[in-house]
Design an enzyme around this catalytic site. Structure first.
Site, PDB file in Angstrom:
ATOM      1  N   GLU A  36      44.507  16.596  15.124  1.00  0.00           N
ATOM      2  CA  GLU A  36      44.400  18.046  15.228  1.00  0.00           C
ATOM      3  C   GLU A  36      44.191  18.577  13.816  1.00  0.00           C
ATOM      4  O   GLU A  36      44.909  18.182  12.892  1.00  0.00           O
ATOM      5  CB  GLU A  36      45.732  18.550  15.794  1.00  0.00           C
ATOM      6  CG  GLU A  36      45.714  19.974  16.207  1.00  0.00           C
ATOM      7  CD  GLU A  36      46.966  20.335  16.992  1.00  0.00           C
ATOM      8  OE1 GLU A  36      47.421  21.451  16.808  1.00  0.00           O
ATOM      9  OE2 GLU A  36      47.470  19.505  17.764  1.00  0.00           O
ATOM     10  N   LYS A  75      43.639  23.674  20.297  1.00  0.00           N
ATOM     11  CA  LYS A  75      43.580  22.409  19.539  1.00  0.00           C
ATOM     12  C   LYS A  75      44.499  21.334  20.116  1.00  0.00           C
ATOM     13  O   LYS A  75      44.085  20.202  20.317  1.00  0.00           O
ATOM     14  CB  LYS A  75      44.001  22.640  18.074  1.00  0.00           C
ATOM     15  CG  LYS A  75      43.030  23.431  17.243  1.00  0.00           C
ATOM     16  CD  LYS A  75      43.493  23.502  15.802  1.00  0.00           C
ATOM     17  CE  LYS A  75      44.689  24.392  15.577  1.00  0.00           C
ATOM     18  NZ  LYS A  75      44.394  25.825  15.736  1.00  0.00           N
ATOM     19  N   THR A  76      45.763  21.691  20.332  1.00  0.00           N
ATOM     20  CA  THR A  76      46.747  20.695  20.764  1.00  0.00           C
ATOM     21  C   THR A  76      46.376  20.108  22.120  1.00  0.00           C
ATOM     22  O   THR A  76      46.413  18.889  22.315  1.00  0.00           O
ATOM     23  CB  THR A  76      48.152  21.315  20.811  1.00  0.00           C
ATOM     24  OG1 THR A  76      48.506  21.720  19.492  1.00  0.00           O
ATOM     25  CG2 THR A  76      49.186  20.328  21.320  1.00  0.00           C
TER      26      THR A  76
END
Length: 463
Positions: free
Chosen positions: A168, A124-125
């Site tokens: 996110e 995600k990041t």
């Protein structure tokens, strides 16, 4: 587009953040400050994020005190803040509304016409960072909320002037169900956070619900069976489903163009079978090819040209704690990575082993007793990929050790593995045993990066 939180900020002028320096809190405080709200905050430890917050003229109190909430119309807190926190108690006594950070994120996201949420068990990041960098370099001027520092923007948030926000979206405790995005990226759906979900089926239910909350477009991993099950029938609900992956049937496909075993991958992006761009990444690993492809697919869907997307991806040098190279004292490369699940460890260590180092040292801090207990054999298997393995004690996070599990139990399952109680002991041991040409990578979702910094210091002094 949902109007779930349309009236949440009605009549609100001053907002107080309990724990304003947190990586999830600071971006929201920054966005709301630029949106004209009066922001105040408190925290218990100095950090780079607090310095950034203060640079905007936002007052921050060190320590949590009842009087900190005086004058606030709304108090925002994170899940880590306990119900008996003096500021929350004071707010309740004074009749000031209190909301959790995830609800405030939902309200902020709702203010943007083109909201992009990036979810998935892994990546995600990095993917949120990549999309932010592509949109920024392509002059789309996005607002962004990222889970770690992105060097390109000098922090983990950005306030833009456009109608686009990139954030996110984390599935833990169903946090992301407070967000109603226009476009959602689903990177993968894997077994994790079983302390909350219990089963993979429950995780899939949660992702399916989130996909359903998306108003327009789903950009999803077509190679991942679990992900595809979550978006089954979404097209019948009027959502556009766009797939990405290595497989031939994906709308956006990556075809590797590397000759031989290089640390960094080159690939062509194909759209419906036609080559639209070529990318040479500066971050290692096949998993980053997938992250980059997902980011390109989302950005191109938003109107970025394939050439611009490729150019920005080539300029991307990584996010904080994502295979981050910290230094090379004594010819020993020290890196740090956030991986804390067997799937992530496997990706990180497989990549590391293919980078041409003499030996790869995995220095791992197990994260939560429950995860270590549930995946004990899987952790042992993936940590055995490295040439050398060193473990710290298990980081309890929010748990007590009801599983009676210890670092020694994991070490016993890995050939030649050693474990130590303190980071100091680990740094001493590795500084003594590592040789020129080795890669030492500290891995874990906790504070193991502190051990990397100790090791860096010891080796630099030795040098």
């Amino acid at each position: 587009m949902s109007k779930m939180y349309e009236h949440l900020l009605d009549g609100v002028k001053t907002i107080h953040f309990v724990g304003i320096g947190g990586s999830g809190m600071c971006p929201l405080a920054e966005i709301l400050h630029h949106g004209g709200y009066n922001i105040t905050g408190s925290d218990v430890a100095e950090s780079d994020t607090l310095a950034r917050i203060r640079s905007y003229g936002i007052p921050v109190t060190m320590g949590h005190f009842p009087e900190n909430v005086i004058g606030a119309d709304l108090v925002v807190y994170t899940a880590a803040v306990k119900a008996d926190n003096p500021e929350l108690v004071s707010a309740r006594e004074k009749g000031i509304r209190t909301i959790e950070r995830c609800i405030m994120l939902g309200a902020v996201v709702e203010k943007y016409k083109q909201s992009v949420a990036v979810c998935g068990t892994h990546g995600k990041t990095t993917t949120t960072s990549m999309i932010t960098q592509i949109l920024t370099m392509s002059n789309f001027d996005p607002t962004a909320v990222i889970g770690a520092k992105l060097p390109f923007i000098g922090g983990n948030s950005r306030v833009g002037q456009s109608e686009i926000i990139v954030c996110e979206a984390c599935e833990y405790v169903d946090t992301f169900l407070h967000i109603y995005p226009a476009l959602t990226v689903i990177l993968n759906v894997d077994e994790d956070h079983l302390d909350y979900f219990g089963t993979l089926d429950r995780i899939k239910e949660s992702f399916t619900k989130f996909a359903d909350q998306t108003s327009d477009t789903l950009v999803v991993n077509g190679d991942d069976e679990n992900t595809m099950q979550c978006v089954n029938d979404m097209d019948k609900k009027g959502k556009k489903v766009i797939t990405f992956g290595f497989g031939e049937n994906n709308d956006f496909r990556a075809v590797l163009t590397n000759s031989g075993e290089q640390a960094f991958d080159s690939f062509d992006i194909l759209h419906r079978g036609k080559k639209i761009a070529s990318v040479k990444l500066n971050v290692p690993g096949k998993f980053n090819v997938m992250n980059a492809l997902a980011a390109a697919a989302a950005a191109i869907t938003l109107g970025v040209s394939p050439e611009q997307a490729a150019k920005a991806l080539e300029a991307f040098s990584g996010a904080h704690r994502r295979f981050e190279i910290l230094g090379k004292p004594c010819g020993i490369t020290i890196a740090d990575d956030f991986a804390h699940h067997p799937t992530e460890l496997k990706a990180t260590l497989t990549t590391a082993m293919g980078m041409g180092y003499k030996r790869v040292w995995a220095v791992f801090q197990p994260h939560t007793f429950s995860r270590t207990y549930q995946f004990l054999n899987e952790f042992a298997e993936v940590l055995s990929i490295a040439d050398k393995c060193v473990l710290s004690e298990i980081l309890p996070v929010r748990e007590t050790n009801q599983w009676n599990i210890y670092a020694k139990d994991l070490a016993d399952k890995i050939d030649g593995c050693v474990w130590f109680k303190t980071f100091d002991e680990i740094a001493d041991y590795v500084a003594k045993e590592a040789k020129e040409g080795d890669l030492v990578i500290t891995i874990g979702g906790g504070n193991i990066y502190m051990c990397a910094n100790m090791l860096l210091k010891k080796l630099s002094e030795k040098e």
